[in-house]
Design a protein around this motif. Sequence first.
Motif, PDB file in Angstrom:
ATOM      1  N   SER A   1      35.068  41.003  31.456  1.00 20.89           N
ATOM      2  CA  SER A   1      33.879  41.188  30.622  1.00 20.89           C
ATOM      3  C   SER A   1      32.674  40.489  31.234  1.00 20.89           C
ATOM      4  O   SER A   1      31.554  41.025  31.233  1.00 20.89           O
ATOM      5  CB  SER A   1      34.121  40.649  29.217  1.00 20.89           C
ATOM      6  OG  SER A   1      35.114  41.395  28.571  1.00 20.89           O
ATOM      7  N   LYS A   2      32.897  39.307  31.750  1.00 26.98           N
ATOM      8  CA  LYS A   2      31.819  38.555  32.398  1.00 26.98           C
ATOM      9  C   LYS A   2      31.281  39.320  33.611  1.00 26.98           C
ATOM     10  O   LYS A   2      30.066  39.410  33.817  1.00 26.98           O
ATOM     11  CB  LYS A   2      32.343  37.187  32.823  1.00 26.98           C
ATOM     12  CG  LYS A   2      31.324  36.320  33.517  1.00 26.98           C
ATOM     13  CD  LYS A   2      31.954  34.989  33.903  1.00 26.98           C
ATOM     14  CE  LYS A   2      30.975  34.117  34.654  1.00 26.98           C
ATOM     15  NZ  LYS A   2      31.569  32.826  35.035  1.00 26.98           N
ATOM     16  N   GLN A   3      32.181  39.876  34.395  1.00 30.40           N
ATOM     17  CA  GLN A   3      31.778  40.630  35.582  1.00 30.40           C
ATOM     18  C   GLN A   3      31.019  41.895  35.199  1.00 30.40           C
ATOM     19  O   GLN A   3      30.028  42.262  35.845  1.00 30.40           O
ATOM     20  CB  GLN A   3      33.003  40.948  36.433  1.00 30.40           C
ATOM     21  CG  GLN A   3      33.627  39.712  37.048  1.00 30.40           C
ATOM     22  CD  GLN A   3      34.845  40.009  37.883  1.00 30.40           C
ATOM     23  OE1 GLN A   3      35.072  41.141  38.293  1.00 30.40           O
ATOM     24  NE2 GLN A   3      35.642  38.979  38.155  1.00 30.40           N
ATOM     25  N   MET A   4      31.464  42.539  34.137  1.00 26.46           N
ATOM     26  CA  MET A   4      30.785  43.756  33.684  1.00 26.46           C
ATOM     27  C   MET A   4      29.384  43.426  33.156  1.00 26.46           C
ATOM     28  O   MET A   4      28.428  44.155  33.439  1.00 26.46           O
ATOM     29  CB  MET A   4      31.624  44.463  32.617  1.00 26.46           C
ATOM     30  CG  MET A   4      32.915  45.040  33.183  1.00 26.46           C
ATOM     31  SD  MET A   4      33.966  45.754  31.927  1.00 26.46           S
ATOM     32  CE  MET A   4      33.421  47.445  32.010  1.00 26.46           C
ATOM     33  N   ARG A   5      29.241  42.343  32.421  1.00 25.15           N
ATOM     34  CA  ARG A   5      27.926  41.925  31.943  1.00 25.15           C
ATOM     35  C   ARG A   5      26.994  41.613  33.115  1.00 25.15           C
ATOM     36  O   ARG A   5      25.804  41.921  33.084  1.00 25.15           O
ATOM     37  CB  ARG A   5      28.043  40.708  31.016  1.00 25.15           C
ATOM     38  CG  ARG A   5      28.539  41.038  29.626  1.00 25.15           C
ATOM     39  CD  ARG A   5      28.388  39.860  28.675  1.00 25.15           C
ATOM     40  NE  ARG A   5      28.992  38.634  29.163  1.00 25.15           N
ATOM     41  CZ  ARG A   5      30.256  38.276  28.987  1.00 25.15           C
ATOM     42  NH1 ARG A   5      31.086  39.069  28.330  1.00 25.15           N
ATOM     43  NH2 ARG A   5      30.699  37.116  29.453  1.00 25.15           N
ATOM     44  N   PHE A   6      27.549  40.998  34.149  1.00 23.69           N
ATOM     45  CA  PHE A   6      26.765  40.703  35.348  1.00 23.69           C
ATOM     46  C   PHE A   6      26.216  41.991  35.959  1.00 23.69           C
ATOM     47  O   PHE A   6      25.025  42.076  36.305  1.00 23.69           O
ATOM     48  CB  PHE A   6      27.640  39.952  36.365  1.00 23.69           C
ATOM     49  CG  PHE A   6      27.014  39.800  37.723  1.00 23.69           C
ATOM     50  CD1 PHE A   6      26.014  38.876  37.945  1.00 23.69           C
ATOM     51  CD2 PHE A   6      27.434  40.585  38.793  1.00 23.69           C
ATOM     52  CE1 PHE A   6      25.429  38.734  39.200  1.00 23.69           C
ATOM     53  CE2 PHE A   6      26.870  40.449  40.045  1.00 23.69           C
ATOM     54  CZ  PHE A   6      25.864  39.521  40.248  1.00 23.69           C
ATOM     55  N   LEU A   7      27.069  43.007  36.080  1.00 23.53           N
ATOM     56  CA  LEU A   7      26.633  44.280  36.672  1.00 23.53           C
ATOM     57  C   LEU A   7      25.637  45.011  35.773  1.00 23.53           C
ATOM     58  O   LEU A   7      24.712  45.664  36.269  1.00 23.53           O
ATOM     59  CB  LEU A   7      27.842  45.157  36.981  1.00 23.53           C
ATOM     60  CG  LEU A   7      28.731  44.649  38.119  1.00 23.53           C
ATOM     61  CD1 LEU A   7      29.994  45.490  38.232  1.00 23.53           C
ATOM     62  CD2 LEU A   7      27.982  44.618  39.438  1.00 23.53           C
ATOM     63  N   ILE A   8      25.802  44.882  34.463  1.00 24.53           N
ATOM     64  CA  ILE A   8      24.831  45.482  33.542  1.00 24.53           C
ATOM     65  C   ILE A   8      23.469  44.827  33.732  1.00 24.53           C
ATOM     66  O   ILE A   8      22.442  45.500  33.795  1.00 24.53           O
ATOM     67  CB  ILE A   8      25.307  45.341  32.075  1.00 24.53           C
ATOM     68  CG1 ILE A   8      26.483  46.283  31.818  1.00 24.53           C
ATOM     69  CG2 ILE A   8      24.175  45.629  31.092  1.00 24.53           C
ATOM     70  CD1 ILE A   8      27.187  46.051  30.495  1.00 24.53           C
ATOM     71  N   ALA A   9      23.456  43.505  33.855  1.00 23.55           N
ATOM     72  CA  ALA A   9      22.199  42.775  34.055  1.00 23.55           C
ATOM     73  C   ALA A   9      21.545  43.148  35.382  1.00 23.55           C
ATOM     74  O   ALA A   9      20.318  43.099  35.512  1.00 23.55           O
ATOM     75  CB  ALA A   9      22.447  41.274  33.993  1.00 23.55           C
ATOM     76  N   ARG A  10      22.337  43.539  36.357  1.00 22.21           N
ATOM     77  CA  ARG A  10      21.789  43.956  37.653  1.00 22.21           C
ATOM     78  C   ARG A  10      21.252  45.386  37.605  1.00 22.21           C
ATOM     79  O   ARG A  10      20.651  45.855  38.567  1.00 22.21           O
ATOM     80  CB  ARG A  10      22.865  43.874  38.747  1.00 22.21           C
ATOM     81  CG  ARG A  10      23.379  42.486  39.060  1.00 22.21           C
ATOM     82  CD  ARG A  10      22.328  41.595  39.679  1.00 22.21           C
ATOM     83  NE  ARG A  10      21.946  42.016  40.987  1.00 22.21           N
ATOM     84  CZ  ARG A  10      22.056  41.299  42.087  1.00 22.21           C
ATOM     85  NH1 ARG A  10      22.568  40.094  42.031  1.00 22.21           N
ATOM     86  NH2 ARG A  10      21.656  41.767  43.245  1.00 22.21           N
TER      87      ARG A  10
END
Length: 157
Positions: free
Chosen positions: A132-141
Amino acid sequence: MAKGNDKNKPMHQAIGFLARRDHSVQELSNKLLAKGHEEAVVDGIIKELQTLGYLDDSRYAQMILRHHYSRGQGPQKIRYLMNQNGVSSDIISATFLAFDGDWVQLASDVRQKRFGESFQTRGKSERYKEKSKQMRFLIARGFETEQIQYACESLDT
């Protein structure tokens, strides 16, 4: 007349801005207006610069796309940046259609560079939190859902 007075002329300032990097029409106009120049003068300069080929929103959009792609940012974020700088939606669409970059691979590379090849945790609950943390990171990018799903696909195995 002294040379120092030329630097305060709007055309000289506009050329100076464009010599450093490409600008959108709206961005250059805002900069010149912020320097205290009259709107009618700025509009005339903008039209002249477009006629001369010094100011082009299509070229600006291509530069923004290449620059932010190379920095590992996704298409949604890049579209937003272009839109904020006054690039028309037609030019944005045409720029993205002509671009040959692989967004899915970029999302995967960005995720891997930041978080590594695999999970750092062992438990199922911790893995879910990490993914989930990694997915949020990619969404923010600025990556899109399909690109994020592909980038995180290898983590499920």
